[in-house]
Design a protein around this motif. Sequence first.
Motif, PDB file in Angstrom:
ATOM      1  N   LEU A 161       0.737  -1.227  -0.156  1.00 50.05           N
ATOM      2  CA  LEU A 161       0.094   0.061   0.073  1.00 50.05           C
ATOM      3  C   LEU A 161       0.881   1.196   0.120  1.00 50.05           C
ATOM      4  CD1 LEU A 161      -2.733  -0.789   2.415  1.00 50.05           C
ATOM      5  CD2 LEU A 161      -2.833  -0.656   0.000  1.00 50.05           C
ATOM      6  N   ASP A 162       2.015   1.286   0.735  1.00 53.64           N
ATOM      7  CA  ASP A 162       2.958   2.427   0.861  1.00 53.64           C
ATOM      8  C   ASP A 162       3.454   2.469  -0.540  1.00 53.64           C
ATOM      9  OD1 ASP A 162       2.521   2.798   3.703  1.00 53.64           O
ATOM     10  OD2 ASP A 162       4.250   1.770   4.179  1.00 53.64           O
ATOM     11  N   GLN A 167       0.582   6.603  -6.962  1.00 53.54           N
ATOM     12  CA  GLN A 167       1.057   6.511  -8.238  1.00 53.54           C
ATOM     13  C   GLN A 167       0.380   5.279  -8.682  1.00 53.54           C
ATOM     14  OE1 GLN A 167       5.182   5.306  -8.451  1.00 53.54           O
ATOM     15  NE2 GLN A 167       5.240   4.410  -6.477  1.00 53.54           N
ATOM     16  N   GLU A 168       0.098   5.051  -9.953  1.00 51.52           N
ATOM     17  CA  GLU A 168      -0.332   3.824 -10.491  1.00 51.52           C
ATOM     18  C   GLU A 168       0.773   2.972 -11.288  1.00 51.52           C
ATOM     19  OE1 GLU A 168      -4.151   2.778 -13.316  1.00 51.52           O
ATOM     20  OE2 GLU A 168      -2.648   3.954 -14.471  1.00 51.52           O
ATOM     21  N   GLU A 173       6.541  -3.586 -10.256  1.00 50.76           N
ATOM     22  CA  GLU A 173       6.991  -2.447  -9.705  1.00 50.76           C
ATOM     23  C   GLU A 173       6.660  -2.111  -8.366  1.00 50.76           C
ATOM     24  OE1 GLU A 173       6.742   0.419 -13.667  1.00 50.76           O
ATOM     25  OE2 GLU A 173       4.878   0.221 -12.697  1.00 50.76           O
ATOM     26  N   ALA A 174       5.559  -2.758  -7.943  1.00 48.83           N
ATOM     27  CA  ALA A 174       5.150  -2.653  -6.502  1.00 48.83           C
ATOM     28  C   ALA A 174       6.073  -3.822  -5.489  1.00 48.83           C
ATOM     29  CB  ALA A 174       3.627  -2.930  -6.278  1.00 48.83           C
ATOM     30  N   ALA A 175       6.340  -4.855  -6.158  1.00 50.81           N
ATOM     31  CA  ALA A 175       7.254  -5.672  -5.682  1.00 50.81           C
ATOM     32  C   ALA A 175       8.803  -5.193  -5.481  1.00 50.81           C
ATOM     33  CB  ALA A 175       7.222  -7.078  -6.252  1.00 50.81           C
ATOM     34  N   GLU A 176       9.191  -4.422  -6.254  1.00 53.41           N
ATOM     35  CA  GLU A 176      10.468  -3.692  -6.296  1.00 53.41           C
ATOM     36  C   GLU A 176      10.494  -2.964  -5.147  1.00 53.41           C
ATOM     37  OE1 GLU A 176      14.094  -1.829  -8.846  1.00 53.41           O
ATOM     38  OE2 GLU A 176      12.500  -3.311  -9.839  1.00 53.41           O
ATOM     39  N   ILE A 177       9.462  -2.070  -5.158  1.00 50.91           N
ATOM     40  CA  ILE A 177       9.490  -0.737  -4.100  1.00 50.91           C
ATOM     41  C   ILE A 177       9.311  -1.297  -2.867  1.00 50.91           C
ATOM     42  CG2 ILE A 177       8.406   1.249  -3.455  1.00 50.91           C
ATOM     43  CD1 ILE A 177       7.763   1.711  -6.416  1.00 50.91           C
ATOM     44  N   ALA A 178       8.364  -2.462  -2.567  1.00 50.70           N
ATOM     45  CA  ALA A 178       8.170  -3.114  -1.321  1.00 50.70           C
ATOM     46  C   ALA A 178       9.267  -3.820  -0.721  1.00 50.70           C
ATOM     47  CB  ALA A 178       6.741  -3.600  -1.469  1.00 50.70           C
ATOM     48  N   GLU A 211      -1.786  -5.601 -19.246  1.00 47.47           N
ATOM     49  CA  GLU A 211      -1.122  -5.193 -18.074  1.00 47.47           C
ATOM     50  C   GLU A 211      -2.093  -4.918 -17.061  1.00 47.47           C
ATOM     51  OE1 GLU A 211       2.964  -3.298 -16.545  1.00 47.47           O
ATOM     52  OE2 GLU A 211       1.910  -2.341 -17.991  1.00 47.47           O
ATOM     53  N   HIS A 212      -1.787  -5.477 -15.404  1.00 50.42           N
ATOM     54  CA  HIS A 212      -2.638  -5.054 -14.398  1.00 50.42           C
ATOM     55  C   HIS A 212      -1.894  -3.715 -13.883  1.00 50.42           C
ATOM     56  CE1 HIS A 212      -4.554  -8.727 -15.372  1.00 50.42           C
ATOM     57  NE2 HIS A 212      -5.598  -8.444 -14.473  1.00 50.42           N
ATOM     58  N   LEU A 213      -2.489  -2.684 -13.628  1.00 47.28           N
ATOM     59  CA  LEU A 213      -1.989  -1.597 -13.048  1.00 47.28           C
ATOM     60  C   LEU A 213      -2.880  -1.446 -11.719  1.00 47.28           C
ATOM     61  CD1 LEU A 213      -1.254   0.908 -16.040  1.00 47.28           C
ATOM     62  CD2 LEU A 213       0.296  -0.690 -14.627  1.00 47.28           C
ATOM     63  N   TYR A 214      -2.081  -1.046 -10.585  1.00 51.04           N
ATOM     64  CA  TYR A 214      -2.829  -0.788  -9.198  1.00 51.04           C
ATOM     65  C   TYR A 214      -2.465   0.304  -8.730  1.00 51.04           C
ATOM     66  CZ  TYR A 214      -2.915  -6.048  -9.351  1.00 51.04           C
ATOM     67  OH  TYR A 214      -3.196  -7.236  -9.855  1.00 51.04           O
ATOM     68  N   SER A 215      -3.574   1.116  -7.911  1.00 46.59           N
ATOM     69  CA  SER A 215      -3.444   2.159  -7.436  1.00 46.59           C
ATOM     70  C   SER A 215      -4.213   2.323  -6.016  1.00 46.59           C
ATOM     71  CB  SER A 215      -3.916   3.252  -8.333  1.00 46.59           C
ATOM     72  OG  SER A 215      -5.207   3.278  -8.700  1.00 46.59           O
ATOM     73  N   ARG A 216      -4.159   3.295  -5.114  1.00 48.14           N
ATOM     74  CA  ARG A 216      -4.808   3.290  -4.170  1.00 48.14           C
ATOM     75  C   ARG A 216      -6.085   4.312  -4.294  1.00 48.14           C
ATOM     76  NH1 ARG A 216      -1.285   3.785   1.329  1.00 48.14           N
ATOM     77  NH2 ARG A 216      -3.421   3.761   2.023  1.00 48.14           N
ATOM     78  N   PRO A 217      -7.518   4.009  -3.991  1.00 48.10           N
ATOM     79  CA  PRO A 217      -8.482   5.039  -4.374  1.00 48.10           C
ATOM     80  C   PRO A 217      -8.324   6.034  -3.711  1.00 48.10           C
ATOM     81  CG  PRO A 217      -9.039   3.120  -2.941  1.00 48.10           C
ATOM     82  CD  PRO A 217      -7.802   2.811  -3.345  1.00 48.10           C
TER      83      PRO A 217
END
Length: 219
Positions: A161-162, A167-168, A173-178, A211-217
């Motif tokens: 979540l952080d 960003q989306e 990409e989320a895995a690398e950041i987290a 591609e699935h892109l994720y973001s926080r609402p």
Amino acid sequence: MKDKTLQVLVVDDDFRVAGIHASIVDQAPGFSVLATARTMAEAAVHIANSTPDLLLVDVYLPDGDGIELVRTHNIDALVLSAADDAHTVRRALQAGALGYLLKPFPQKRLVERLDSYARYRHVMSGSPGLSQEKIDQGLAILHGSQTTSANSRSATEQLLLDALQGQEISAAEAAEIAGVSRATAQRRLAAMANQGVVEVRLKYGQSGRPEHLYSRPEL
């Protein structure tokens, strides 16, 4: 920026055991073996020449006590030992060891500890000024517990979540950041998308799967 590879010094007088532990470390994402040492003296030379990020240390060494090696060096350490008495375990923790694994243990257990350590390092790195929430999160990851934040999310989910903040991005990409594996990120993000905690959008390219892109609402 991609996190650096964490260098591990394996200290065990049994070369076969040291080799097994070294093999586990080398297979763990984000880790590599700096060297193996069979004595306190050998370990001291490696530490002096190239400071490792993490020590995997046995208690009983031919020329001394592995716990004293942990105590006298400002290096993160996990103690791996057949010593099962409470006094030795307490001594190791008092000396600064981040954990204690009782030999023999399944390979999976060391893999899990290394994964937790890597995520702990990720949370506890970066710019100065750590918040109490980040400190609690890092300790929860290190000790395999959950954070006590209001949303009761697991430590891994909170890291993801952080990563999505403002960003989306894709699961990779989320895995690398987290600092988690891509498979873990995909699984946790998909679950949170089903719960409505994160939003997911399909981005279609010229060919192949979207591609699935994720973001926080937005609140």
